[in-house]
Design an enzyme around this catalytic site. Structure first.
Site, mmCIF file in Angstrom:
data_model
loop_
_atom_site.group_PDB
_atom_site.id
_atom_site.type_symbol
_atom_site.label_atom_id
_atom_site.label_comp_id
_atom_site.label_asym_id
_atom_site.label_seq_id
_atom_site.Cartn_x
_atom_site.Cartn_y
_atom_site.Cartn_z
ATOM 1 N N HIS A 100 -7.872 -4.408 -2.528
ATOM 2 C CA HIS A 100 -6.371 -4.262 -1.540
ATOM 3 C C HIS A 100 -5.946 -5.144 -1.126
ATOM 4 O O HIS A 100 -5.507 -4.973 0.543
ATOM 5 C CB HIS A 100 -6.813 -2.550 -1.042
ATOM 6 N N SER B 50 0.703 -0.910 -0.045
ATOM 7 C CA SER B 50 0.148 -0.380 0.327
ATOM 8 C C SER B 50 1.005 1.583 0.137
ATOM 9 O O SER B 50 1.546 1.442 -1.093
ATOM 10 C CB SER B 50 -1.507 -0.117 1.275
ATOM 11 N N ASP C 28 -8.749 -3.581 -6.661
ATOM 12 C CA ASP C 28 -8.170 -2.357 -6.350
ATOM 13 C C ASP C 28 -9.430 -1.083 -6.138
ATOM 14 O O ASP C 28 -8.470 -0.894 -6.732
ATOM 15 C CB ASP C 28 -6.635 -2.568 -5.884
#
Length: 634
Positions: free
Chosen positions: A600, A486, A569
């Site tokens: 994600h 991330s 995502d």
């Protein structure tokens, strides 16, 4: 960049509370297969549970998350009978769930393959068919949920074209909108008597520092609290919960008035603010004891957690004894005991009670332990940087070293168990986790330091820690791996381009790779945060986005690059990853890309193992850990 969230990992040794397991213990044949697995896989596969959430008016009814089937799903637990029941069963898993106060209903959020866009469903606690919880509301991104004792629900929604809206849904009635704004907002809490709604909002345009508004169920204003007014700035507020007492309008609020997160009590009827001046050096969060007489304090300082009880009448602060390490969640029970999910870098998590018992003991084999963490403080350009360092047991440097950068950015690494760093250690790598500027837990100024030089500031701190790791003899400068997921994946790609001479390999999971395209494609709720960080949109401050975007520096990348990305995502969308990959391919750069059918990250254990195996093998091809060392099972 969690409701119920996935636990870290767990193990248990004290006496457990008796309960019916969610699945049968392994047979002798499966036990043999388990023994043959490498330790790093066992840490992923070992059954784990989250801290159980309990119904306020039916405390024997609880809800928790477990991976016992191989996918993280929700489970109901009747603590009186010991019965446990799997609630959800979806290919990509489910972790967002809420119990109604009476314990009769389990609400869970149904998205599509991890895209975070969907509707709330509900199911009777004792089992039965799922049904739409709010039939009149179309699919959206979630923006908070609160359920009242009479069945009234307050539902927050976020849509790209509409911003944030909040709706009140009475039993048998149609949803009524009581709030709407283009900037980010969310449901904070519903008062015990179901008459007041606390809203966190960023209407002032600073998505890093929320203000609070309390309204009635018809949307009528009751009170407001905004620490960004009157010439102040960079002061945020957070809802910690209404007092659990009928007719009590006190709201527990987090504030940053003294440079860190602290709790205070705000009487929304009178406007009186009672700040709790606690003599604790780190960030402090709190929740109410069930009778409203005290607060359960969580004190987070230098990557570790302490628990305390604060008596409201006397102001006395009493330590709640927990082992040294990190508490990932804690709750006070009606009998006065405290249950908490605890772990350390060396010891997998367990749900403990101050009674001395293990609260929820998952079935099957336990995860193998790892090695303890060492605290290192390094002088950086913006102040002392805290890094958590682990090295393979008995190993001496210089070692191939993995610099693991956390997501967020408003988050931090702590002395807690994590399967991925432990896997790198098993394969001969040292692991360094850096709590760079932007991390929580070190004061407001540290967290807010990112503005306008996004990404570049964090990497200055990482470079300072890297210099320490090399000069101290820990790390081999020719065998350094930069990795993260991330925001950590974003920093990985940015670091490979802006610091091309110091990294041997880059491994980025679900990263931001092309910031302008990511801004265009991401879920609407994240755009206000980007505008706050950069001081505007890509159209308003293009030079700042250009300076902080990994794709700007893609032609300078020298190290082999591995990227994993979820095709669904909504936070780090796939198109901007593809843009970056196309640029790598055009210049013949060494790279591998793994695209998987999730959002994600993945809630499927086999998928997580597959991804980490590929990353270990990629690193081994380009940065061998030690002579003859190869990834186990690779």
């Amino acid at each position: 960049m969690d409701d119920m969230t996935e636990p870290t990992d767990d193990t248990s040794t004290p006496e457990p509370i008796a309960s019916t397991p969610v699945t049968s213990p392994p047979t002798s044949s499966s036990s043999a297969a388990w023994s043959a697995l490498p330790d790093w896989e066992k840490r992923f596969r070992a059954p784990r549970v989250s801290l159980p959430d309990w119904a306020e008016d039916a405390p024997s009814r609880a809800l928790f998350v477990s991976n016992v089937t191989g996918t993280y799903e929700l489970y109901a637990w009747d603590r009186d009978t010991g019965e446990q029941r799997q609630v959800t069963d979806r290919p990509n898993g489910t972790t967002d769930g809420v119990l109604s106060p009476d314990g009769e209903w389990i609400w869970w959020f149904a998205d599509t393959d991890g895209d975070e866009f969907g509707v709330w469903m509900r199911q009777p606690f004792k089992g039965g068919a799922d049904e739409p919880a709010v039939p009149g509301l179309a699919a959206s991104y979630p923006a908070g949920l609160a359920i009242g004792r009479d069945g009234t629900a307050v539902v927050g929604r976020s849509l790209d074209e509409e911003g944030t809206s909040i709706h009140v849904v009475r039993p048998g009635g149609e949803p009524v909108e009581i709030y709407r704004h283009r900037e980010s907002a969310g449901v904070g809490d519903l008062s015990y008597d179901g008459t007041l709604v606390a809203v966190e909002h960023t209407e002032h345009g600073d998505a890093m520092h929320a203000a609070l508004r309390v309204v009635r169920l018809d949307g009528a204003l009751v009170a407001e609290l905004d620490d960004t007014k009157g010439g102040t700035k960079d002061l945020g507020l957070a809802v910690m919960g209404f007092a659990p007492v009928d007719g009590d309008g006190r709201l527990l609020v987090g504030h940053q008035r003294r440079g860190r997160w602290e709790p205070m009590i705000w009487d929304v009827a009178t406007g009186r603010e009672t700040e709790l001046r606690l003599d604790l050096p780190g960030d402090v969060s709190a929740e109410w004891y069930p009778d409203g007489s005290g607060l359960l304090i969580a004190h987070d300082f230098e990557a570790r957690t302490e628990l305390w009880r604060y008596d409201i009448a006397s102001g006395v602060l009493t330590r709640v004894e927990t082992p040294t390490g990190s508490v990932s969640g804690a709750t006070a029970r009606p009998d006065g005991t405290v249950e908490y999910l605890w772990s350390s870098a060396a010891v997998p998590p367990v749900v403990r009670s101050t009674s001395g018992a293990v609260v929820l003991d998952p079935p099957g084999p336990q995860a193998p332990p790892s090695v303890p963490v060492e605290d290192v403080w390094v002088d950086g350009p913006g102040g002392r940087v805290h890094a958590l360092v682990q090295r393979p047991e008995g190993a001496t440097g210089p070692l191939p070293t993995v610099f693991d950068l956390h997501g967020g950015p408003a988050w931090h690494y702590s002395d807690t168990f994590a399967a991925a760093p432990a896997a790198w250690l098993d394969h001969g790598y040292a692991v360094v986790r850096v709590n760079y500027r932007g991390s929580t837990g070190y004061g407001r100024e540290w967290t807010d330091a990112l503005r306008h030089r996004v990404g570049l500031i964090e990497l200055e701190d990482v470079a300072a820690v890297r210099e320490w790791a090399v000069s101290s003899g820990l790390a081999d400068p020719e065998r350094l791996v930069l990795t993260g997921g991330s925001w950590g994946g974003y920093l990985t790609l940015l670091g490979l381009g802006t610091q091309p001479d110091i990294w041997a390999v880059g491994i980025a999971d679900v990263p931001v790779a092309d910031y302008v395209t990511a801004y265009q494609d991401q879920m609407e709720a994240l755009r206000p945060l980007d505008r706050t960080l950069f001081g505007g949109s890509p159209e308003e401050v293009p030079e700042r986005f250009r300076a902080s975007s990994p794709i700007t520096y893609v032609d300078q990348v020298r190290a082999p690059v591995y990227i994993a990305a979820g095709v669904n995502d909504p936070r780090c969308p796939i198109r901007q990853v593809e843009n970056y990959v196309e640029r790598l391919a055009a210049r013949g750069a060494v790279h591998e890309v793994y695209r998987y059918d999730a959002g994600h990250g993945s809630l499927v254990v086999e998928e997580r193992i597959k991804q980490l195996r590929q990353e270990l093998e990629f690193a081994a091809r380009h940065v061998p850990a030690a002579t003859g060392t190869r990834p186990e099972g690779g």
